[in-house]
Design a protein around this motif. Structure first.
Motif, PDB file in Angstrom:
ATOM      1  N   ASP A  68       0.771  -1.117  -0.157  1.00 32.09           N
ATOM      2  CA  ASP A  68       0.123   0.134  -0.115  1.00 32.09           C
ATOM      3  C   ASP A  68       0.938   1.342   0.199  1.00 32.09           C
ATOM      4  O   ASP A  68       1.788   1.388   0.886  1.00 32.09           O
ATOM      5  CB  ASP A  68      -1.000  -0.058   1.126  1.00 32.09           C
ATOM      6  N   ILE A  69       0.635   2.221  -0.981  1.00 34.74           N
ATOM      7  CA  ILE A  69       1.734   3.099  -1.143  1.00 34.74           C
ATOM      8  C   ILE A  69       1.133   4.671  -0.602  1.00 34.74           C
ATOM      9  O   ILE A  69       0.111   4.826  -1.199  1.00 34.74           O
ATOM     10  CB  ILE A  69       2.191   3.285  -2.806  1.00 34.74           C
ATOM     11  N   TYR A  70       1.727   5.624  -0.394  1.00 35.66           N
ATOM     12  CA  TYR A  70       1.420   6.696  -0.012  1.00 35.66           C
ATOM     13  C   TYR A  70       2.518   7.747  -0.318  1.00 35.66           C
ATOM     14  O   TYR A  70       3.586   7.568   0.133  1.00 35.66           O
ATOM     15  CB  TYR A  70       1.169   6.797   1.698  1.00 35.66           C
ATOM     16  N   THR A  71       1.933   9.011  -0.626  1.00 39.94           N
ATOM     17  CA  THR A  71       2.900  10.151  -0.724  1.00 39.94           C
ATOM     18  C   THR A  71       2.578  10.875   0.717  1.00 39.94           C
ATOM     19  O   THR A  71       1.808  10.426   1.473  1.00 39.94           O
ATOM     20  CB  THR A  71       2.718  11.075  -1.826  1.00 39.94           C
ATOM     21  N   PRO A  72       3.262  12.169   1.055  1.00 39.85           N
ATOM     22  CA  PRO A  72       2.898  12.737   2.335  1.00 39.85           C
ATOM     23  C   PRO A  72       1.423  13.327   2.099  1.00 39.85           C
ATOM     24  O   PRO A  72       0.766  13.779   3.249  1.00 39.85           O
ATOM     25  CB  PRO A  72       3.758  14.156   2.239  1.00 39.85           C
ATOM     26  N   GLY A  73       0.784  13.191   0.961  1.00 39.17           N
ATOM     27  CA  GLY A  73      -0.615  13.756   0.916  1.00 39.17           C
ATOM     28  C   GLY A  73      -1.696  13.024   0.501  1.00 39.17           C
ATOM     29  O   GLY A  73      -2.955  13.003   0.613  1.00 39.17           O
ATOM     30  N   VAL A  74      -1.392  11.936  -0.543  1.00 42.41           N
ATOM     31  CA  VAL A  74      -2.372  11.059  -1.046  1.00 42.41           C
ATOM     32  C   VAL A  74      -1.843   9.705  -1.121  1.00 42.41           C
ATOM     33  O   VAL A  74      -0.636   9.289  -0.964  1.00 42.41           O
ATOM     34  CB  VAL A  74      -2.408  11.563  -2.539  1.00 42.41           C
ATOM     35  N   ARG A  75      -2.803   8.871  -1.240  1.00 38.70           N
ATOM     36  CA  ARG A  75      -2.651   7.291  -1.386  1.00 38.70           C
ATOM     37  C   ARG A  75      -2.579   7.180  -2.876  1.00 38.70           C
ATOM     38  O   ARG A  75      -3.224   7.632  -3.690  1.00 38.70           O
ATOM     39  CB  ARG A  75      -3.619   6.464  -0.766  1.00 38.70           C
ATOM     40  N   LEU A  76      -1.506   6.328  -3.210  1.00 34.12           N
ATOM     41  CA  LEU A  76      -1.209   5.928  -4.854  1.00 34.12           C
ATOM     42  C   LEU A  76      -1.657   4.493  -5.129  1.00 34.12           C
ATOM     43  O   LEU A  76      -1.143   3.528  -4.449  1.00 34.12           O
ATOM     44  CB  LEU A  76       0.045   6.161  -5.164  1.00 34.12           C
ATOM     45  N   PRO A  77      -2.242   4.313  -6.349  1.00 29.44           N
ATOM     46  CA  PRO A  77      -2.614   2.827  -6.817  1.00 29.44           C
ATOM     47  C   PRO A  77      -1.234   2.375  -7.411  1.00 29.44           C
ATOM     48  O   PRO A  77      -1.076   1.121  -7.461  1.00 29.44           O
ATOM     49  CB  PRO A  77      -3.491   3.060  -7.793  1.00 29.44           C
ATOM     50  N   PHE A  78      -0.406   3.081  -7.689  1.00 29.37           N
ATOM     51  CA  PHE A  78       0.954   2.519  -8.424  1.00 29.37           C
ATOM     52  C   PHE A  78       1.790   3.666  -8.267  1.00 29.37           C
ATOM     53  O   PHE A  78       1.667   4.717  -8.409  1.00 29.37           O
ATOM     54  CB  PHE A  78       0.923   2.246  -9.996  1.00 29.37           C
ATOM     55  N   ALA A  79       3.157   3.179  -8.044  1.00 30.19           N
ATOM     56  CA  ALA A  79       4.335   4.236  -8.050  1.00 30.19           C
ATOM     57  C   ALA A  79       5.579   3.226  -8.319  1.00 30.19           C
ATOM     58  O   ALA A  79       5.606   1.996  -7.859  1.00 30.19           O
ATOM     59  CB  ALA A  79       4.514   4.966  -6.729  1.00 30.19           C
ATOM     60  N   GLY A  80       6.426   3.795  -9.053  1.00 32.75           N
ATOM     61  CA  GLY A  80       7.759   2.904  -9.450  1.00 32.75           C
ATOM     62  C   GLY A  80       8.851   2.629  -8.287  1.00 32.75           C
ATOM     63  O   GLY A  80       9.086   1.478  -7.939  1.00 32.75           O
TER      64      GLY A  80
END
Length: 228
Positions: A68-80
């Protein structure tokens, strides 16, 4: 290097992903191996905000590679870069995401994942006439996710790139962005050797049926442990 955050003593592995040939640079990544220690989207989002990395990964099933992936502000469905880093850290062959399964492999000093460009959230690819023009760019105002790039050596597939997420979450420039590299590879239809940020390196190679391989070096971050 590991870091403990919050009063719950949640263990975070801190990595650098897409390091340069000398082992330096790379994009910081936090990996929570025991995702169950931080249950719920709100708690995970808050921890990612506290850490302040471009992305933080929560591993919900290490055997299946469910993350499960998160930036400081949003959840991401995919990131490299989170997937390359997590595959390296846990020696995974498959990572399970809402968008689909991502295959991973190790090849010498490089860790590779196979993904699809349509899994990438929207980004604007903006070409400049030269690498020098990319180097000279100022950080734009928030509002648009921009991947700025120019050829260093077009014949050799060498690209200079910088990434500006534009989310207003404290990440003004992303040091190494695998998802945007996938989009650029799909757009150009060729393998690329990308130098991004201060000196990170990303490699890509188109495959069959719209798949793209993305690879880079990963290392442990030498930063000291932190408490949030």
């Amino acid at each position: 290097m590991n870091a403990y955050v919050s009063e719950q003593d949640v263990l975070i592995d801190v990595l650098r992903v897409f390091c340069g040939p000398d082992g330096g640079h790379g994009n910081a990544l936090g990996v929570v191996r025991e995702g169950s220690a931080v249950p719920g989207e709100a708690a995970r989002q808050e921890l990612a905000r506290q850490l302040g990395f471009s992305e933080t990964v929560f591993v919900d099933d290490p055997e299946r590679g469910t993350v499960d992936i998160y930036t400081p502000g949003v959840r991401l469905p995919f990131a490299g870069h989170p997937l390359v880093g997590t595959a390296w850290l846990l020696d995974l062959d498959v990572l399970e995401l809402p968008v689909g399964d991502v295959l991973a492999r190790q090849d010498g000093e490089f860790t590779w994942i196979t993904a699809r460009s349509e899994w990438v959230p929207p980004r604007t690819l903006r070409q400049y006439a030269s690498a020098a023009e990319v180097d000279a760019l100022a950080v734009p105002e928030p509002g648009e996710w921009v991947y700025a790039w120019g050829w260093q050596d077009e014949a050799a597939g060498r690209v200079r790139a910088r990434a500006f997420p534009g989310r207003g979450d404290g990440i003004e420039e992303d040091e190494a962005t695998g998802a945007a590299a996938l989009l650029l590879t799909q757009s150009l239809g060729r393998a690329l050797n990308i130098t991004q940020g201060a000196g990170s390196q990303l490699l890509t190679a188109p495959g069959p049926d719209g798949e793209i391989e993305l690879g880079g070096r990963v290392s442990l971050n030498p930063a000291v442990p932190r408490h949030c």
